[in-house]
Write a protein that holds these residues in place. Structure first.
Motif, short mmCIF file in Angstrom:
data_model
loop_
_atom_site.label_atom_id
_atom_site.label_comp_id
_atom_site.label_asym_id
_atom_site.label_seq_id
_atom_site.Cartn_x
_atom_site.Cartn_y
_atom_site.Cartn_z
N GLU A 157 43.16 81.81 51.58
CA GLU A 157 42.66 82.01 52.93
C GLU A 157 41.21 81.57 53.04
N ALA A 158 40.38 81.94 52.06
CA ALA A 158 38.97 81.55 52.05
C ALA A 158 38.83 80.03 51.92
N LEU A 159 39.68 79.42 51.08
CA LEU A 159 39.64 77.97 50.87
C LEU A 159 39.93 77.24 52.18
N ILE A 160 40.96 77.66 52.89
CA ILE A 160 41.34 77.00 54.15
C ILE A 160 40.24 77.17 55.19
N ALA A 161 39.66 78.37 55.26
CA ALA A 161 38.60 78.63 56.24
C ALA A 161 37.37 77.76 55.97
N GLU A 162 36.99 77.63 54.69
CA GLU A 162 35.79 76.86 54.35
C GLU A 162 36.02 75.36 54.47
N ALA A 163 37.26 74.92 54.31
CA ALA A 163 37.55 73.48 54.37
C ALA A 163 37.18 72.90 55.72
N SER A 164 37.29 73.71 56.81
CA SER A 164 36.98 73.19 58.15
C SER A 164 35.54 72.75 58.27
#
Length: 538
Positions: A157-164
């Motif tokens: 979840e953190a990875l997807i959020a930061e990817a943006s």
């Protein structure tokens, strides 16, 4: 056979070209970083950090480059030679890229820049055919979770959020533009303008929620409770009733609402509308939102909100209307405004009979909305005085229409204006007979740095991280300095959001700040006067 002198190669040519390239790219980066001109002397002193170039040699290279058009020089106000433009030579040398960072975000498939991504996670993402940050940001948690033994649900979840954060900004703008365009299409999917006839927009606002839920009128569940700013730890009921129709077309909508439009209120990660920065009224010593809500709760009492540009007057009113499901009708006044612009003209109908046509103010009062008249003092005196009866008695007399109107019980009237100070010297003074009918409230710039940083952080970094909090704090601190010096251009909270927009576009914080100082400067103000102080912050 000897080689003619014209064909001999100079062993120092490549070295000189390399030194010249380093110098031009250094200047290019410094111009970007500083946001404007830089003293030649500063460049001469710094170039030795990147190449074996002496001060005199650097000065000569700049002089030669100025003669050939590589550099554009100008004499600053302090008499020093300054570089205002440069044409970088060749590709950027590695020593410059290493010192200043990559010139542009390349959107490559190296995901290790994301804080939770290790080499093994990066390899796993690539093996799973994730090729761009956009793909990762748009992935479901289930697609990412478990790609390695360390990719737990929370880490995915953190990875997807930061990817943006690493999606090239132009790509995000393109997707947002596509969504806006899709909202304004006809049956064939073609873009179209939308025209709303205000005279036909006669849907009234909802009923007070307490009536629908059979609550007592003073039940806090049915009213606006001030829970922001100073009241966040001890909420205060205001008595301003919440209405039961959150989908009324005139209610300011959250960005997540399907009918929000381009004027949507920004939301946080939880989808909640971001509250405004709430200053304290300097004389009454009450939070502005609480004070205005209590005035609105008294009925159709006229309210005058006075504050400098960009202090958040309209955003606060929109926020109160959003929280209480009240229609918000905003009208910008001008010197040519007549009474019929407020209430509507007399026009012939299909039968040739002369009938009244409702204007924005009249229709807003009939619908039960909060009617906001911006920059009220610039209005013609006759048009302003036509409102006196509704200001005094709560009824609207339209002489040309032959109508005496008792507005909807939820209708309210608010005017906004700039303060009568030097910065707003072009603003007209308000007629004293009209001014005395209003409850005057001053909305200053937010005084608490941390409160403004918090609000700015929510507005700027709502869906994508744009500016880190440390930089935001420095920007706010500098903005507070501009508000205390009349000879400097003033940076409001609104200006700070625009400034952060420039940073999102790729400008450095200092360059963005200098640009905004220039953009808001009055004719008698010189943005350069504030640059030295800006150096203390950025």
């Amino acid at each position: 056979m000897s080689v003619p002198p014209s064909e001999e190669s100079d062993p120092t040519d490549d070295e000189e070209q390399s030194e010249s390239a380093i110098l031009t790219h250094l200047v290019h980066r410094l111009l970007q970083q500083e946001g404007g001109s830089i003293p030649v002397e500063r460049v001469i002193l710094r170039v030795s950090d990147f190449a074996d170039i002496g001060e005199q040699e650097a000065a000569d290279l700049i002089d030669d480059g100025a003669a050939s058009g590589t550099y554009t020089l100008d004499r600053g106000a302090d008499g020093s030679n300054r570089i205002v433009g440069v044409t970088p030579q060749g590709t950027e040398p590695d020593v410059i890229t290493t010192a200043f960072g990559a010139a542009t975000a390349d959107g490559a498939d190296d995901f290790t820049v994301i804080s939770v991504v290790t080499d093994s996670i990066n390899n796993a993402l690539q093996d799973a055919d994730f090729e761009s940050f956009s793909q990762v940001a748009n992935a479901d948690i289930q697609e990412v979770e478990g790609l390695t033994g360390t990719l737990t649900e929370s880490r995915a979840e953190a990875l997807i959020a930061e990817a943006s954060q690493y999606i090239p900004v132009g790509h995000r703008f393109a997707r947002a533009a596509q969504q806006r365009y899709a909202r304004c299409t006809d049956e064939q999917g073609r873009g179209r303008a939308q025209v709303l006839d205000l005279a036909l927009a006669d849907q009234t606002v909802g009923e007070p929620l307490y009536r629908c839920e059979d609550w007592e009128p003073d039940d806090s569940r049915g009213m606006y409770v001030s829970d922001v700013g100073r009241n966040s730890t001890d909420p205060v009921p205001t008595g301003l009733h919440i209405l039961d129709d959150p989908d009324h077309p005139d209610i300011p909508k959250a960005a997540t609402h399907p009918d929000a439009g381009d004027e949507a209120l920004p939301v946080d990660e939880q989808g909640e509308v971001i509250p405004p920065a709430v200053p304290i009224e300097p004389r009454l010593q009450l939070p502005i939102d609480e004070l205005i809500a209590k005035k609105l709760a008294r009925g159709l009492v006229p309210i005058r909100v006075v504050g400098p540009r960009g202090s958040g007057k309209n955003y606060l009113l929109k926020y109160l209307c959003h929280r209480t499901n009240r229609g918000y009708v905003s009208i910008d006044c001008d010197e040519a405004m007549h009474t019929e612009d407020l209430f509507g003209p007399l026009t012939p109908d299909e039968n040739g009979s002369i009938v009244p046509r409702n204007g924005a103010v009249k229709q807003g009062l009939l619908n039960g909305s909060v009617v906001v008249l911006n920059e009220f003092p610039v209005m013609r005196a006759g048009a302003a005085m036509s409102l006196h009866r509704v200001l005094n008695e709560g009824t609207l007399l339209i002489k040309s229409h032959g109508e005496l109107i008792e507005p909807h019980p939820s209708a309210r009237l608010v005017i906004t204006m700039n303060p009568p100070t030097r910065e707003y010297r072009d603003s007209k003074p308000m007629n004293s007979a009209t001014r005395g009918r209003f409850r005057g409230i001053e909305q200053p710039y937010i005084q608490d740095v941390e409160e403004e940083v918090r609000t700015l952080d929510q507005q700027v970094n709502g869906s994508t991280a744009v500016v880190n909090r440390t930089t935001l704090r420095r920007l706010v601190q500098f903005a507070h300095q501009t508000r205390q010096n009349e000879s400097w251009p003033t940076l409001s909270t609104r200006n700070l959001t625009i400034l952060c927009e420039h940073i999102e576009d790729g400008a450095t914080p200092k360059a963005a700040t200098k640009n905004e100082l220039w953009a808001v400067a009055e004719p008698n103000q010189y943005p350069e006067d504030a640059h030295e102080t800006l150096d203390d912050y950025l």
